[in-house]
Design an enzyme around this catalytic site. Structure first.
Site, PDB file in Angstrom:
ATOM      1  N   GLU A  18      21.244 -30.940  18.002  1.00  0.00           N
ATOM      2  CA  GLU A  18      22.603 -31.364  17.634  1.00  0.00           C
ATOM      3  C   GLU A  18      23.642 -30.276  17.882  1.00  0.00           C
ATOM      4  O   GLU A  18      24.712 -30.265  17.288  1.00  0.00           O
ATOM      5  CB  GLU A  18      22.624 -31.797  16.164  1.00  0.00           C
ATOM      6  CG  GLU A  18      21.714 -32.973  15.882  1.00  0.00           C
ATOM      7  CD  GLU A  18      21.632 -33.290  14.405  1.00  0.00           C
ATOM      8  OE1 GLU A  18      22.645 -33.752  13.854  1.00  0.00           O
ATOM      9  OE2 GLU A  18      20.570 -33.069  13.807  1.00  0.00           O
ATOM     10  N   SER A  40      21.296 -36.901  12.858  1.00  0.00           N
ATOM     11  CA  SER A  40      22.204 -37.678  13.704  1.00  0.00           C
ATOM     12  C   SER A  40      21.529 -38.872  14.369  1.00  0.00           C
ATOM     13  O   SER A  40      21.823 -39.212  15.508  1.00  0.00           O
ATOM     14  CB  SER A  40      22.843 -36.789  14.780  1.00  0.00           C
ATOM     15  OG  SER A  40      23.808 -35.955  14.201  1.00  0.00           O
ATOM     16  N   TYR A  45      28.522 -40.686  18.739  1.00  0.00           N
ATOM     17  CA  TYR A  45      29.118 -39.636  19.557  1.00  0.00           C
ATOM     18  C   TYR A  45      29.311 -40.129  20.987  1.00  0.00           C
ATOM     19  O   TYR A  45      28.614 -39.705  21.916  1.00  0.00           O
ATOM     20  CB  TYR A  45      28.241 -38.375  19.528  1.00  0.00           C
ATOM     21  CG  TYR A  45      27.900 -37.919  18.133  1.00  0.00           C
ATOM     22  CD1 TYR A  45      28.895 -37.488  17.267  1.00  0.00           C
ATOM     23  CD2 TYR A  45      26.593 -37.943  17.655  1.00  0.00           C
ATOM     24  CE1 TYR A  45      28.599 -37.078  15.974  1.00  0.00           C
ATOM     25  CE2 TYR A  45      26.286 -37.532  16.362  1.00  0.00           C
ATOM     26  CZ  TYR A  45      27.298 -37.101  15.534  1.00  0.00           C
ATOM     27  OH  TYR A  45      27.002 -36.695  14.258  1.00  0.00           O
ATOM     28  N   ARG A  96      26.584 -36.203   2.124  1.00  0.00           N
ATOM     29  CA  ARG A  96      27.003 -37.558   2.496  1.00  0.00           C
ATOM     30  C   ARG A  96      25.753 -38.420   2.515  1.00  0.00           C
ATOM     31  O   ARG A  96      24.779 -38.103   3.209  1.00  0.00           O
ATOM     32  CB  ARG A  96      27.656 -37.578   3.872  1.00  0.00           C
ATOM     33  CG  ARG A  96      28.549 -38.799   4.115  1.00  0.00           C
ATOM     34  CD  ARG A  96      28.795 -39.053   5.579  1.00  0.00           C
ATOM     35  NE  ARG A  96      27.598 -39.602   6.209  1.00  0.00           N
ATOM     36  CZ  ARG A  96      27.078 -39.162   7.352  1.00  0.00           C
ATOM     37  NH1 ARG A  96      27.615 -38.147   7.985  1.00  0.00           N
ATOM     38  NH2 ARG A  96      25.986 -39.720   7.849  1.00  0.00           N
ATOM     39  N   ASP A 133      23.771 -42.037   3.040  1.00  0.00           N
ATOM     40  CA  ASP A 133      23.820 -43.302   3.765  1.00  0.00           C
ATOM     41  C   ASP A 133      23.124 -44.393   2.961  1.00  0.00           C
ATOM     42  O   ASP A 133      21.984 -44.206   2.502  1.00  0.00           O
ATOM     43  CB  ASP A 133      23.148 -43.154   5.129  1.00  0.00           C
ATOM     44  CG  ASP A 133      23.877 -42.158   6.022  1.00  0.00           C
ATOM     45  OD1 ASP A 133      25.089 -41.964   5.811  1.00  0.00           O
ATOM     46  OD2 ASP A 133      23.241 -41.570   6.918  1.00  0.00           O
ATOM     47  N   GLU A 193      19.204 -41.932   3.402  1.00  0.00           N
ATOM     48  CA  GLU A 193      19.045 -40.482   3.432  1.00  0.00           C
ATOM     49  C   GLU A 193      20.299 -39.803   2.910  1.00  0.00           C
ATOM     50  O   GLU A 193      21.364 -40.419   2.813  1.00  0.00           O
ATOM     51  CB  GLU A 193      18.741 -39.992   4.845  1.00  0.00           C
ATOM     52  CG  GLU A 193      19.850 -40.250   5.848  1.00  0.00           C
ATOM     53  CD  GLU A 193      19.509 -39.720   7.231  1.00  0.00           C
ATOM     54  OE1 GLU A 193      19.114 -38.551   7.331  1.00  0.00           O
ATOM     55  OE2 GLU A 193      19.677 -40.467   8.203  1.00  0.00           O
ATOM     56  N   ASN A 253      22.639 -36.417   3.732  1.00  0.00           N
ATOM     57  CA  ASN A 253      22.939 -35.406   4.743  1.00  0.00           C
ATOM     58  C   ASN A 253      23.605 -34.208   4.083  1.00  0.00           C
ATOM     59  O   ASN A 253      24.683 -34.343   3.500  1.00  0.00           O
ATOM     60  CB  ASN A 253      23.874 -35.997   5.803  1.00  0.00           C
ATOM     61  CG  ASN A 253      23.310 -37.250   6.431  1.00  0.00           C
ATOM     62  OD1 ASN A 253      22.535 -37.188   7.368  1.00  0.00           O
ATOM     63  ND2 ASN A 253      23.693 -38.412   5.904  1.00  0.00           N
ATOM     64  N   GLY A 289      28.810 -34.400   9.496  1.00  0.00           N
ATOM     65  CA  GLY A 289      29.851 -34.120  10.476  1.00  0.00           C
ATOM     66  C   GLY A 289      31.139 -33.661   9.815  1.00  0.00           C
ATOM     67  O   GLY A 289      31.542 -34.191   8.780  1.00  0.00           O
TER      68      GLY A 289
END
Length: 310
Positions: free
Chosen positions: A17, A141, A208, A252, A254, A267, A269, A273
């Site tokens: 990443e 990601s 992305y 963050r 999900d 999950e 994070n 980002g």
């Protein structure tokens, strides 16, 4: 926070990443400087990065390997340098989807049914029937993640997943709205809804497009257009996941919300980002934070948590 403290923004990294991390790092560096803080960028290319002399705080923006997995955190602790975000052990567990899944189950965080599939001896089918999701446990990601909806797709998808590791996480496919929730200083931020293009999945290419070349990008709605009751349920699930993993400062999370209104945590994070258009800053903006204000707050909270007076 004392504006004379030198903040080294670590970005890039040796993992898959790298390009995404460089974008996040440049955005954070500019934001901190515009906030009047003393910040310099460090492009990390290996696992023993040299820090600028007199670095007072590392702002870690390395996504994935050697950044999100606890290794950089351990390296910095050995140097005695404070850093942003989660610590060594909470980073390691949150980064590993199999380990974090086990914690979610233990702490009764709502999450899809799953199994660990040993593919060290070759690809094989899981006991979970299609549709299911194939996830390499230690990639970020959405790297390597595939949704399998037809039996004929199952073995080839597992063969591709086995290129990443010997222990794949196989998760039941839950159809629902794709949501994500930032958590900052123990508070769940407004919910963001992710709408992938053309009814597809939210994967690396649709996240992305500037890297993948894909023309159709995902759309985002913040605050998500769900009921106040559903919002509270999703935020509570995200906060419980964050707390169950012992994550410090911010994350963050999900979450899928199925048609019955039930949340399923996928999950957490720990290094999400961090460009001005990324999802954590999007939720923070809806809560009243500018991008620079968010970056400053993360730095301040991390400085405090590492035992240094702000």
């Amino acid at each position: 926070m004392d504006e004379s403290i030198l903040i080294a923004v670590l970005m890039g990294g040796p993992g898959s990443e790298r390009e995404v991390s460089l974008a996040s790092g440049k955005a954070v560096l500019q934001a901190l400087q515009e906030e009047g803080l003393t910040a310099v960028g460090v492009d990390v290319t290996d696992t023993t990065p040299a820090l600028p002399e007199n670095t007072g705080l590392v702002f870690n923006v390395i996504h994935g390997t050697f950044g999100e997995d606890g290794e950089l955190q351990a390296y910095l602790e050995n140097l005695g340098v404070p850093y942003t975000g989660a610590g060594v052990e909470d980073s390691r567990i949150a980064f590993d989807k199999a380990l974090s899944k086990a914690v979610f189950l233990e702490k009764e965080v709502p999450t899809p049914r799953s199994e660990i599939l040993d593919v060290s001896g070759g690809a094989k089918l899981p006991s979970i029937p299609v549709p299911f999701v194939v996830k390499p446990p230690r990639e970020g990601s959405s790297v390597g993640i595939e949704i399998v909806k037809e039996q004929a797709e199952a073995l080839p998808a597992i063969e591709r997943g086995a290129r990443f590791c010997d222990d794949l996480l196989i998760e039941e496919f839950v159809e629902g709205r794709e949501l994500t929730v930032g958590v900052l200083d123990g508070v769940a931020l407004p919910v963001v809804e992710i709408i992938p293009p053309d009814g597809g999945s939210y994967d690396f290419a649709t996240k992305y497009t500037w890297l993948s070349g894909q023309k159709n990008a995902s759309n985002y709605i913040c605050p998500a257009e769900i009921s106040p009751e559903e919002t509270a349920i999703v935020q509570a699930a995200a906060l419980k996941a964050h707390e169950s993993l012992g994550i410090g400062v911010y994350s963050r999370v999900d979450v899928l919300l199925n048609y019955l209104g039930n949340p399923y945590v996928l999950e957490a994070n720990t290094i999400p980002g961090m460009t001005a258009s990324s999802l954590l800053p999007m939720g923070a903006k809806a809560a009243g934070y500018s991008f620079g204000g968010l970056c400053r707050r993360i730095a301040e909270l991390s400085w405090q948590q590492r035992g240094v007076k702000a």
